[in-house]
Design a protein around this motif. Sequence first.
Motif, mmCIF file in Angstrom:
data_model
loop_
_atom_site.group_PDB
_atom_site.id
_atom_site.type_symbol
_atom_site.label_atom_id
_atom_site.label_comp_id
_atom_site.label_asym_id
_atom_site.label_seq_id
_atom_site.Cartn_x
_atom_site.Cartn_y
_atom_site.Cartn_z
ATOM 1 N N GLU A 88 0.845 -1.193 0.000
ATOM 2 C CA GLU A 88 0.000 0.000 0.000
ATOM 3 C C GLU A 88 0.883 1.246 0.000
ATOM 4 O OE1 GLU A 88 -2.918 0.428 2.974
ATOM 5 O OE2 GLU A 88 -4.405 -0.791 1.916
ATOM 6 N N ALA A 89 0.566 2.160 -0.924
ATOM 7 C CA ALA A 89 1.367 3.387 -1.032
ATOM 8 C C ALA A 89 0.466 4.563 -1.380
ATOM 9 C CB ALA A 89 2.462 3.219 -2.089
ATOM 10 N N ASP A 90 0.809 5.721 -0.852
ATOM 11 C CA ASP A 90 0.080 6.953 -1.140
ATOM 12 C C ASP A 90 0.652 7.551 -2.431
ATOM 13 O OD1 ASP A 90 -1.178 9.375 -1.250
ATOM 14 O OD2 ASP A 90 -0.765 9.919 0.836
ATOM 15 N N ASN A 117 -2.573 -0.394 -3.736
ATOM 16 C CA ASN A 117 -1.637 -1.494 -3.558
ATOM 17 C C ASN A 117 -0.798 -1.586 -4.832
ATOM 18 O OD1 ASN A 117 -0.596 -3.628 -2.029
ATOM 19 N ND2 ASN A 117 -1.787 -5.115 -3.184
ATOM 20 N N VAL A 118 0.427 -1.077 -4.799
ATOM 21 C CA VAL A 118 1.251 -0.936 -6.004
ATOM 22 C C VAL A 118 2.696 -1.323 -5.703
ATOM 23 C CG1 VAL A 118 -0.203 0.872 -6.983
ATOM 24 C CG2 VAL A 118 1.703 1.487 -5.481
ATOM 25 N N ILE A 119 3.507 -1.286 -6.771
ATOM 26 C CA ILE A 119 4.961 -1.395 -6.614
ATOM 27 C C ILE A 119 5.471 0.048 -6.544
ATOM 28 C CG2 ILE A 119 7.084 -2.326 -7.602
ATOM 29 C CD1 ILE A 119 5.269 -4.216 -9.272
ATOM 30 N N PRO A 120 5.781 0.552 -5.383
ATOM 31 C CA PRO A 120 6.013 1.993 -5.198
ATOM 32 C C PRO A 120 7.048 2.601 -6.143
ATOM 33 C CG PRO A 120 5.823 0.903 -3.079
ATOM 34 C CD PRO A 120 5.853 -0.174 -4.100
ATOM 35 N N PHE A 121 8.254 1.963 -6.260
ATOM 36 C CA PHE A 121 9.307 2.604 -7.067
ATOM 37 C C PHE A 121 8.907 2.661 -8.538
ATOM 38 C CE2 PHE A 121 10.530 -1.780 -7.901
ATOM 39 C CZ PHE A 121 11.053 -1.729 -9.193
ATOM 40 N N GLN A 122 8.051 1.679 -9.001
ATOM 41 C CA GLN A 122 7.623 1.697 -10.394
ATOM 42 C C GLN A 122 6.618 2.825 -10.646
ATOM 43 O OE1 GLN A 122 6.335 -2.023 -12.046
ATOM 44 N NE2 GLN A 122 8.278 -3.067 -11.616
ATOM 45 N N ILE A 123 5.674 3.022 -9.731
ATOM 46 C CA ILE A 123 4.697 4.107 -9.899
ATOM 47 C C ILE A 123 5.417 5.462 -9.840
ATOM 48 C CG2 ILE A 123 2.675 5.234 -8.895
ATOM 49 C CD1 ILE A 123 2.053 2.630 -10.333
ATOM 50 N N GLN A 124 6.407 5.574 -8.964
ATOM 51 C CA GLN A 124 7.177 6.826 -8.917
ATOM 52 C C GLN A 124 7.913 7.043 -10.236
ATOM 53 O OE1 GLN A 124 9.506 7.527 -5.362
ATOM 54 N NE2 GLN A 124 11.046 8.672 -6.529
ATOM 55 N N GLN A 125 8.465 5.956 -10.793
ATOM 56 C CA GLN A 125 9.148 6.070 -12.089
ATOM 57 C C GLN A 125 8.165 6.453 -13.190
ATOM 58 O OE1 GLN A 125 12.543 5.672 -12.501
ATOM 59 N NE2 GLN A 125 12.134 6.482 -14.540
ATOM 60 N N LEU A 126 6.905 5.918 -13.081
ATOM 61 C CA LEU A 126 5.850 6.258 -14.043
ATOM 62 C C LEU A 126 5.605 7.764 -14.047
ATOM 63 C CD1 LEU A 126 3.491 5.451 -15.973
ATOM 64 C CD2 LEU A 126 2.088 5.156 -13.913
#
Length: 593
Positions: free
Chosen positions: A436-438, A470-479
């Motif tokens: 889970e990530a904001d 509910n995500v893969i945090p570093f990938q969403i940040q890279q997105l």
Amino acid sequence: MKYIQLHKSPVFLKIIFVISVAIIFFIGGITFKHITVLKKSSAFVSNSHEVNAELERLISYIKDAETGQRGYLLSNDKSFLKPYYNSKGLVRKSFKRVTRLTAQSRTQQSNLKKLLYFINKRQNYLSKSLYMIEQGKYDQNILKTNLIIGKQTMDSIRHKVEDMMITQQKLLKNRQKDYELTMNYTPLLIYLTLITTLILITIAFIKMNRDLVLLKITINTLSVANEASNLAEIVGGFGSWQLNFETNTYTFSDNEYRLLGCEPQSFVASLEAYLNFIHPEDLEYVIENTKSILTDNDLAPFTYRIIRKDGEIRHFRTLGRTVTIASGDKTFIGTTSDVTEEVYAQKFIEDRNRELESNNKELTAFNYIASHDLQEPLRKIETFLSRLVSKDYDNLSKAGQQYVSSIQSSANRMRILIQDLLQFSRTNKAEKVFEEADLNSLLENSKQELAQIIEDKKAVIENNELPILNVIPFQIQQLFTNLISNSLKYSKEDTTPIIKINCLTIVANEEEILPNNNTKYHKITVADNGIGFEQEYAKKIFILFNRLHNKNEYEGTGIGLAICKKIVENHKGFIFAKGTANEGATFTIYLPA
């Protein structure tokens, strides 16, 4: 509750049969009762006639005694006394007979008691008169008195006998009245019951005739369906079998035999006969699975090998379930499919998948290692160039200085390419840990990462509230980083870049470009006011190394948007691009809610 029409149910015929039998028994009972009443009436009529005849004989015997007495008194001849003496026994016997015949009538028994009194009285006075005459001591007045009393008594006897006859006639008349009443309603009742029975039998006949026609149609339909089923089994490469729980007997379809390489119905269907075809290595496995037939309603699909009659090894899959047939009995229906080609194809796919997985691991390792190994000579190149520029740049000719600038530019592009390759390799790695990530925090991290270029471009980034997913945090940040970087890179000169990031929740069937289902998605849009692109290139920009502009016009490797697409796919989502030349571009991301 399921509604069943009674007249269409087999129970209807049973009801009609039961009612018809009941009516027949009813008619039989009425007939028996009628015959019984008739027999009783006949017996009572006969009894009444016998009673009347016996009463007449009784009074005749009494008259004979009186006549004999009178003859003796007139002639003094004792031969006239013979009827008198005989009449005593006859009167006694006749009275007993009347008593027996009227035993069922209280009235007649009461009359008989009175009659007996008068008879005894009459006989006593006859005896007294005869005794006085035989002794010669009789008084004329006493004899006359006795004769008068005897006459009066005889009259009483006649009256009592007449009363008894009248009573017997009344009883006979009442019995005949009952008999006539019974006879009046009995034929009508029998007639109505016979008509009712006839109607029921007619209805039953019509129902049976319709059922017979329906049965013929059903048999014809079943014959066609059976042939179609046999043909379907041949075309589909499967066979069917049944187990009757009541008789514990098996039935195999024709194609079940063909699957085993045998002629249809060439041997008696049984579990033992079928087990003879099972591959020895799978025999125990098959026996263990088939045990559940007697305890479970379903037989879960399982695959095993068999050895056909011609020695060929094939792979079969069997499944089945218990069904309740129309009679209420339970039977087990199963199917056997030849899945040899499927098993071979599955094995081939598994082998290829293992080979592909191995190649992917090798390719990923090669990509990652190569990228890291390439950075070492690149760092040395950049270091020597930096020293060359700082110490000897002014000593170079104009051409040499231009060459050095070109080398620096190429080295910089190579560094960016290696970094993008590393990022793409990282995105493709199998280890994907979701948590889970904001998304608001991840977006802020991306802004911090691009703070320098945002400040240089004086860009404005606006966004509304983003969800917690509910995500893969570093990938969403890279997105976010790649999309914002892309908007900044392709911004217009002399125009402040404005990037708007919005989010809302939608249902898939509300969007034409999404599958038509009720899945909920978070729709995130990243819109800018940059140079945009022609819509015909909307899909090409996500292809690896694909570029819409010359590298001399805009920096880039053509990997950034490919990474975005891969990240969204890793999250089971969708990404689409929409652009208008010289107006801007909008990237729409759908992430499962």
